[in-house]
Design an enzyme around this catalytic site. Sequence first.
Site, PDB file in Angstrom:
ATOM      1  N   HIS A  20      35.670  51.447  52.449  1.00  0.00           N
ATOM      2  CA  HIS A  20      35.542  52.967  53.344  1.00  0.00           C
ATOM      3  C   HIS A  20      36.790  53.819  53.068  1.00  0.00           C
ATOM      4  O   HIS A  20      36.547  55.167  52.978  1.00  0.00           O
ATOM      5  CB  HIS A  20      35.193  52.696  54.673  1.00  0.00           C
ATOM      6  CG  HIS A  20      34.026  52.025  54.862  1.00  0.00           C
ATOM      7  ND1 HIS A  20      33.092  52.787  55.769  1.00  0.00           N
ATOM      8  CD2 HIS A  20      33.465  50.831  54.481  1.00  0.00           C
ATOM      9  CE1 HIS A  20      31.994  52.104  55.749  1.00  0.00           C
ATOM     10  NE2 HIS A  20      31.976  50.908  54.828  1.00  0.00           N
ATOM     11  N   ASP A 111      34.330  58.449  59.507  1.00  0.00           N
ATOM     12  CA  ASP A 111      33.506  57.566  58.938  1.00  0.00           C
ATOM     13  C   ASP A 111      32.113  57.520  59.661  1.00  0.00           C
ATOM     14  O   ASP A 111      32.257  57.316  61.040  1.00  0.00           O
ATOM     15  CB  ASP A 111      34.082  56.260  58.865  1.00  0.00           C
ATOM     16  CG  ASP A 111      33.455  55.336  57.796  1.00  0.00           C
ATOM     17  OD1 ASP A 111      32.272  54.885  58.142  1.00  0.00           O
ATOM     18  OD2 ASP A 111      34.048  54.788  57.042  1.00  0.00           O
ATOM     19  N   HIS A 144      15.503  56.934  58.917  1.00  0.00           N
ATOM     20  CA  HIS A 144      14.038  56.463  59.373  1.00  0.00           C
ATOM     21  C   HIS A 144      13.904  55.315  60.430  1.00  0.00           C
ATOM     22  O   HIS A 144      13.176  55.471  61.131  1.00  0.00           O
ATOM     23  CB  HIS A 144      13.232  56.047  58.040  1.00  0.00           C
ATOM     24  CG  HIS A 144      12.603  57.240  57.099  1.00  0.00           C
ATOM     25  ND1 HIS A 144      13.624  57.806  56.369  1.00  0.00           N
ATOM     26  CD2 HIS A 144      11.373  57.675  57.026  1.00  0.00           C
ATOM     27  CE1 HIS A 144      12.736  58.624  55.801  1.00  0.00           C
ATOM     28  NE2 HIS A 144      11.398  58.855  56.179  1.00  0.00           N
ATOM     29  N   CYS A 331      42.460  43.687  40.883  1.00  0.00           N
ATOM     30  CA  CYS A 331      42.982  44.580  39.757  1.00  0.00           C
ATOM     31  C   CYS A 331      42.520  46.245  40.177  1.00  0.00           C
ATOM     32  O   CYS A 331      42.285  46.306  41.138  1.00  0.00           O
ATOM     33  CB  CYS A 331      42.081  44.141  38.493  1.00  0.00           C
ATOM     34  SG  CYS A 331      40.501  45.057  38.784  1.00  0.00           S
ATOM     35  N   GLN A 333      40.494  48.793  39.607  1.00  0.00           N
ATOM     36  CA  GLN A 333      39.352  48.659  39.041  1.00  0.00           C
ATOM     37  C   GLN A 333      38.983  49.931  38.129  1.00  0.00           C
ATOM     38  O   GLN A 333      38.370  49.388  37.103  1.00  0.00           O
ATOM     39  CB  GLN A 333      38.042  48.489  40.099  1.00  0.00           C
ATOM     40  CG  GLN A 333      36.911  48.465  39.716  1.00  0.00           C
ATOM     41  CD  GLN A 333      35.829  47.896  40.497  1.00  0.00           C
ATOM     42  OE1 GLN A 333      36.003  46.802  41.135  1.00  0.00           O
ATOM     43  NE2 GLN A 333      34.863  48.681  41.092  1.00  0.00           N
TER      44      GLN A 333
HETATM   45  O1  UPG Z   1      39.929  43.839  41.981  1.00  0.00           O
HETATM   46  C1  UPG Z   1      39.436  44.943  42.682  1.00  0.00           C
HETATM   47  C2  UPG Z   1      38.198  44.882  43.094  1.00  0.00           C
HETATM   48  C3  UPG Z   1      37.801  46.094  44.015  1.00  0.00           C
HETATM   49  N1  UPG Z   1      38.527  47.094  43.799  1.00  0.00           N
HETATM   50  C4  UPG Z   1      38.100  48.239  44.587  1.00  0.00           C
HETATM   51  O2  UPG Z   1      37.554  48.176  45.789  1.00  0.00           O
HETATM   52  C5  UPG Z   1      36.618  49.084  46.186  1.00  0.00           C
HETATM   53  C6  UPG Z   1      35.466  48.196  46.376  1.00  0.00           C
HETATM   54  O3  UPG Z   1      34.235  49.010  47.093  1.00  0.00           O
HETATM   55  P1  UPG Z   1      32.713  48.653  46.869  1.00  0.00           P
HETATM   56  O4  UPG Z   1      32.474  48.523  45.597  1.00  0.00           O
HETATM   57  O5  UPG Z   1      31.868  49.510  47.549  1.00  0.00           O
HETATM   58  O6  UPG Z   1      32.463  47.102  47.491  1.00  0.00           O
HETATM   59  P2  UPG Z   1      32.943  46.561  49.245  1.00  0.00           P
HETATM   60  O7  UPG Z   1      34.350  46.651  49.019  1.00  0.00           O
HETATM   61  O8  UPG Z   1      32.148  45.299  49.196  1.00  0.00           O
HETATM   62  O9  UPG Z   1      32.283  47.819  50.126  1.00  0.00           O
HETATM   63  C7  UPG Z   1      31.681  47.793  51.271  1.00  0.00           C
HETATM   64  O10 UPG Z   1      31.557  49.132  51.473  1.00  0.00           O
HETATM   65  C8  UPG Z   1      30.663  50.101  50.766  1.00  0.00           C
HETATM   66  C9  UPG Z   1      30.749  51.312  51.039  1.00  0.00           C
HETATM   67  O11 UPG Z   1      30.117  51.484  52.493  1.00  0.00           O
HETATM   68  C10 UPG Z   1      29.317  49.460  50.577  1.00  0.00           C
HETATM   69  O12 UPG Z   1      28.423  50.153  49.621  1.00  0.00           O
HETATM   70  C11 UPG Z   1      29.246  47.901  50.341  1.00  0.00           C
HETATM   71  O13 UPG Z   1      28.215  47.117  50.354  1.00  0.00           O
HETATM   72  C12 UPG Z   1      30.356  47.268  51.391  1.00  0.00           C
HETATM   73  O14 UPG Z   1      30.272  45.826  51.132  1.00  0.00           O
HETATM   74  C13 UPG Z   1      36.181  50.044  44.759  1.00  0.00           C
HETATM   75  O15 UPG Z   1      36.581  51.135  45.122  1.00  0.00           O
HETATM   76  C14 UPG Z   1      37.035  49.150  43.670  1.00  0.00           C
HETATM   77  O16 UPG Z   1      37.431  50.069  42.941  1.00  0.00           O
HETATM   78  C15 UPG Z   1      39.829  47.303  42.974  1.00  0.00           C
HETATM   79  O17 UPG Z   1      40.398  48.390  43.141  1.00  0.00           O
HETATM   80  N2  UPG Z   1      40.027  46.022  42.640  1.00  0.00           N
END
Ligand code: UPG
Length: 457
Positions: A20, A111, A144, A331, A333
């Site tokens: 988030h 949020d 919904h 990492c 990403q």
């Molecule tokens: O090694 C890593 C792994 C992840 N990321 C970052 O971490 C974030 C991960 O976000 P996301 O892919 O949305 O996964 P979650 O951390 O699981 O996010 C939660 O929040 C999201 C937004 O509400 C939802 O869509 C997901 O289902 C929920 O699990 C991204 O920006 C990635 O780039 C890194 O920088 N490095």
Amino acid sequence: MEQSPRPAHCLVFPYPMQGHINPMHQFSKTLVSKGIKVTLVTTKFLSKSFQQLSGSMPVETISDGFEGGYASAESLEAYFSKFKKIGSETLTKLIEKLNATGFPVDCIVYDAMMTWVLDVVKSFGLVSAIFFTQSCAVDNIYYHVKKGLINVPVENRVSLSGLSVLEPLDMPSFVHNPGLYPGLLDIMVNQFSDIDKVDWVLCNTFYKLEEEVIEWMSKQLRLRAIGPTILRKCLNNQKTREDDTDNGLQMFKPNTDAYMNWLNEQQDHSVIYVSFGSLAELNAEQMQELAYGIKQSGKHFLWVVRASEEGKLPKGFVEETSAKGIVVQWCSQMEVLAHKALGCFVTHCGWNSTLEALCLGVPMVAVPIWTDQRTNAKFVADVWRMGVRVDTDKNGVFKGEIVGHCIREVMDGEKGKEVKTTSKKWMDMAREAVKEGGSSDISINEFVASLTQHYKS
Ligand SMILES: O=c1ccn([C@@H]2O[C@H](COP(=O)(O)OP(=O)(O)O[C@H]3O[C@H](CO)[C@@H](O)[C@H](O)[C@H]3O)[C@@H](O)[C@H]2O)c(=O)[nH]1
């Protein structure tokens, strides 16, 4: 009326979770680039785990009422209830402090998971903007439910306004299988409490990606698609390393040199990148299945396994596969996805990961575990055709063999060719949306202009 010399001041307050914080932090950077003063707000507890707090904008902390953050609460319900009470008090104090120190607050972007912020916003007469970090399709489904237009649990195929037909397994897990997490369903559905009283509804998506559902939702709410809110420098094909300071609110530390050196040695489009985000916890059995699938694909791989998950890796896996790939704890990403060695992304389909892959044109193997990830996976595979989906059951359980098969399909198969072409198409459309004059840029400008008008009046 005489123009005040100060810029409008926005507090941006994400729910204290990496998935988030990232999109709202990136959105904040766009606001700053358009002349808005932004202060990011996070909890005291979480601020301690950030790798660095100094970045392009100030960060202020409030309290969620827990010394040890979410993990020290006895239940989800207890966390949310205390966060609401203590968070309201400490957010109020923060606004009073900022108002007294010459940086009066004009607006709060908060949020959607923390609807209580609206009361604080209203008590100060500020502009309110609720920010949805998930797709508009997913928001639409919860909307919904809130309006009583679908009943939970959803057990049959449904056809919702603005969306194509969805099977129960395409629905967010809380809607199809709320059993384990009834509290989370309430939180997601309650994102729409008092939504009619909010000035702006901002959604991290873009018009062309979710045209029909955005059109439909915009008729119900003052909704604007302002995404994808991701590291902009990557979109311009610029290197992201120097941008790391700007991407500074990271809860985990990447060992960048180790994996970048390794990636640099790999052939173009040959590597699969595997990551399930910041939250997902696979059990040891599923970890084994995933490891099996990765190994069986025969491809070179970079796999992110967070420190807390490492103990579940099959014994000897890292050593046995060291000629093929590397396992890292975290990492950068976007930097990885932008690398020319990348061939595909094996992802849990968190919304940020989905958008990041989309913006960089990286085909996906979707392995949705829970929450909104199933709906995202459905769209990735069947609507946007940017990847293939691994079957997972009601509880998110999947077979490693299928993962391996799907990886080969995307990397080597006929399907892979189609997916690569469509991924490129979506990448171009995402970049169009955020560039100057693009649909998301226009929406952001509209929001920014309204803030400037507010503080002048
Ligand atoms: O090694 C890593 C792994 C992840 N990321 C970052 O971490 C974030 C991960 O976000 P996301 O892919 O949305 O996964 P979650 O951390 O699981 O996010 C939660 O929040 C999201 C937004 O509400 C939802 O869509 C997901 O289902 C929920 O699990 C991204 O920006 C990635 O780039 C890194 O920088 N490095």
